[in-house]
Design a protein around this motif. Structure first.
Motif, PDB file in Angstrom:
ATOM      1  N   TYR A  70       0.991  -0.844  -0.190  1.00 28.45           N
ATOM      2  CA  TYR A  70       0.142  -0.354   0.073  1.00 28.45           C
ATOM      3  C   TYR A  70       1.015   1.244  -0.300  1.00 28.45           C
ATOM      4  CZ  TYR A  70      -3.279  -3.558   1.543  1.00 28.45           C
ATOM      5  OH  TYR A  70      -3.824  -4.768   1.166  1.00 28.45           O
ATOM      6  N   TRP A  71       1.392   1.834  -1.539  1.00 27.98           N
ATOM      7  CA  TRP A  71       2.318   2.932  -1.259  1.00 27.98           C
ATOM      8  C   TRP A  71       1.722   4.517  -1.436  1.00 27.98           C
ATOM      9  CZ3 TRP A  71       7.672   1.656  -1.958  1.00 27.98           C
ATOM     10  CH2 TRP A  71       7.414   0.298  -2.285  1.00 27.98           C
ATOM     11  N   TYR A  72       2.640   5.320  -0.430  1.00 29.35           N
ATOM     12  CA  TYR A  72       1.452   6.265  -0.306  1.00 29.35           C
ATOM     13  C   TYR A  72       1.971   7.466  -1.844  1.00 29.35           C
ATOM     14  CZ  TYR A  72       1.224   5.203   4.266  1.00 29.35           C
ATOM     15  OH  TYR A  72       0.489   4.787   5.607  1.00 29.35           O
ATOM     16  N   PRO A  73       0.798   8.100  -1.858  1.00 28.84           N
ATOM     17  CA  PRO A  73       1.155   8.340  -3.367  1.00 28.84           C
ATOM     18  C   PRO A  73       2.462   9.520  -3.880  1.00 28.84           C
ATOM     19  CG  PRO A  73      -0.649   9.929  -2.114  1.00 28.84           C
ATOM     20  CD  PRO A  73       0.131   8.665  -1.138  1.00 28.84           C
ATOM     21  N   ARG A  74       2.831   8.734  -5.006  1.00 25.85           N
ATOM     22  CA  ARG A  74       3.925   9.547  -6.211  1.00 25.85           C
ATOM     23  C   ARG A  74       3.022  10.172  -6.615  1.00 25.85           C
ATOM     24  NH1 ARG A  74       7.371   5.832  -8.718  1.00 25.85           N
ATOM     25  NH2 ARG A  74       8.730   5.600  -7.011  1.00 25.85           N
ATOM     26  N   GLY A  75       3.164  11.778  -7.014  1.00 23.53           N
ATOM     27  CA  GLY A  75       2.724  11.968  -7.950  1.00 23.53           C
ATOM     28  C   GLY A  75       1.298  12.342  -8.169  1.00 23.53           C
ATOM     29  N   GLY A  76       1.152  12.005  -6.462  1.00 24.91           N
ATOM     30  CA  GLY A  76      -0.739  12.551  -6.622  1.00 24.91           C
ATOM     31  C   GLY A  76      -1.321  10.949  -6.428  1.00 24.91           C
ATOM     32  N   ILE A  77      -0.664  10.158  -7.429  1.00 27.68           N
ATOM     33  CA  ILE A  77      -1.960   8.749  -7.205  1.00 27.68           C
ATOM     34  C   ILE A  77      -0.503   7.903  -6.141  1.00 27.68           C
ATOM     35  CG2 ILE A  77      -1.659   7.639  -8.914  1.00 27.68           C
ATOM     36  CD1 ILE A  77      -1.507   9.264 -11.423  1.00 27.68           C
ATOM     37  N   PRO A  78      -1.547   6.911  -5.185  1.00 29.11           N
ATOM     38  CA  PRO A  78      -1.452   6.284  -4.685  1.00 29.11           C
ATOM     39  C   PRO A  78      -1.101   5.200  -5.660  1.00 29.11           C
ATOM     40  CG  PRO A  78      -3.458   6.427  -4.083  1.00 29.11           C
ATOM     41  CD  PRO A  78      -2.836   7.809  -5.532  1.00 29.11           C
ATOM     42  N   ILE A  79      -0.050   4.034  -5.501  1.00 33.47           N
ATOM     43  CA  ILE A  79      -0.107   2.808  -5.648  1.00 33.47           C
ATOM     44  C   ILE A  79       0.269   1.471  -5.344  1.00 33.47           C
ATOM     45  CG2 ILE A  79       1.373   1.298  -7.480  1.00 33.47           C
ATOM     46  CD1 ILE A  79       2.965   4.455  -8.421  1.00 33.47           C
ATOM     47  N   ASP A  80      -1.081   1.119  -5.599  1.00 32.89           N
ATOM     48  CA  ASP A  80      -1.202  -0.355  -4.746  1.00 32.89           C
ATOM     49  C   ASP A  80      -0.982  -1.542  -5.501  1.00 32.89           C
ATOM     50  OD1 ASP A  80      -2.111   1.602  -2.192  1.00 32.89           O
ATOM     51  OD2 ASP A  80      -4.148   0.728  -3.031  1.00 32.89           O
ATOM     52  N   VAL A  81      -0.221  -2.001  -4.669  1.00 30.51           N
ATOM     53  CA  VAL A  81       0.647  -3.590  -5.024  1.00 30.51           C
ATOM     54  C   VAL A  81       0.186  -4.830  -5.167  1.00 30.51           C
ATOM     55  CG1 VAL A  81       2.609  -4.662  -6.162  1.00 30.51           C
ATOM     56  CG2 VAL A  81       2.808  -2.372  -6.854  1.00 30.51           C
ATOM     57  N   PHE A  82      -0.648  -5.526  -5.023  1.00 27.81           N
ATOM     58  CA  PHE A  82      -1.339  -6.941  -4.538  1.00 27.81           C
ATOM     59  C   PHE A  82      -0.270  -8.046  -5.337  1.00 27.81           C
ATOM     60  CE2 PHE A  82      -4.039  -3.889  -4.698  1.00 27.81           C
ATOM     61  CZ  PHE A  82      -4.237  -3.666  -2.576  1.00 27.81           C
ATOM     62  N   TRP A  83       0.016  -9.055  -5.078  1.00 20.38           N
ATOM     63  CA  TRP A  83       0.390 -10.320  -5.072  1.00 20.38           C
ATOM     64  C   TRP A  83       0.213 -11.529  -4.312  1.00 20.38           C
ATOM     65  CZ3 TRP A  83       4.614 -14.152  -4.582  1.00 20.38           C
ATOM     66  CH2 TRP A  83       4.258 -14.855  -6.285  1.00 20.38           C
ATOM     67  N   GLN A  84      -0.054 -12.671  -4.851  1.00 18.97           N
ATOM     68  CA  GLN A  84       0.327 -14.470  -4.262  1.00 18.97           C
ATOM     69  C   GLN A  84       0.029 -15.174  -4.618  1.00 18.97           C
ATOM     70  OE1 GLN A  84      -4.237 -13.998  -2.853  1.00 18.97           O
ATOM     71  NE2 GLN A  84      -4.884 -15.341  -4.172  1.00 18.97           N
ATOM     72  N   THR A  85       0.682 -16.726  -4.154  1.00 21.75           N
ATOM     73  CA  THR A  85       1.181 -17.413  -5.452  1.00 21.75           C
ATOM     74  C   THR A  85      -0.076 -18.292  -5.422  1.00 21.75           C
ATOM     75  OG1 THR A  85       0.898 -18.688  -2.814  1.00 21.75           O
ATOM     76  CG2 THR A  85       2.642 -17.803  -3.635  1.00 21.75           C
TER      77      THR A  85
END
Length: 154
Positions: free
Chosen positions: A118-133
């Motif tokens: 759960y990434w805090y905004p960069r350039g005004g856009i938060p980027i969330d990354v999810f992955w599972q096996t």
């Protein structure tokens, strides 16, 4: 248990230097004394930091790692040092998040693992990354990661 499963640990119980890169970081594991039971282990890193590969500016994330161990458990101090090594590492959010998950999967060979970055905004856009096996194992209580979507001042 007559065997000392902790005897080979090198970082626990003493001073340890923060690795300069994630590749240098020494992850350690111990035999899972409860390997006959399926259960979930959660690590939460609410102050994860890495660097933007283009600007060198810091990026911040709240990471949540869930895994159902097989024969191995990750030693938490080694995980903490590994995660801390990213503060000098330049990579995009997606690369950091998936690299962490893939290294843990390759090292621990868990029955299942998922990561939420759960990434805090960069350039005004938060980027969330999810992955599972794969699919969550049946019969194991795996709670929601509990991190609300980014709302800023809204």
């Amino acid at each position: 248990m007559s065997e000392n499963i902790y005897k080979d640990l090198k970082q626990l119980g003493g001073a340890a230097q923060i690795p300069q890169t994630p590749e240098e970081a020494l992850l350690e594991r111990v035999a899972n004394p409860q390997a006959d039971v399926q259960y979930n282990v959660r690590f939460t890193a609410p102050e994860f930091t890495s660097l933007c590969p283009m600007t060198g500016q810091p990026d911040f994330a709240h990471l949540v790692i869930d895994y159902v161990p097989g024969q191995w458990l990750v030693e938490s101090k080694s995980l903490k040092l590994y995660l801390t090594s990213f503060r000098n590492h330049g990579a995009f959010h997606e690369d950091c998040t998936i690299s962490i998950a893939r290294r843990l999967v390759g090292f621990l060979e868990p029955e299942w693992l998922r990561i939420g970055g759960y990434w805090y905004p960069r350039g005004g856009i938060p980027i969330d990354v999810f992955w599972q096996t794969g699919a969550m194992p049946e019969g194991v209580w795996i709670p929601d990661q509990g991190v609300p979507p980014y709302r800023g001042r809204g």
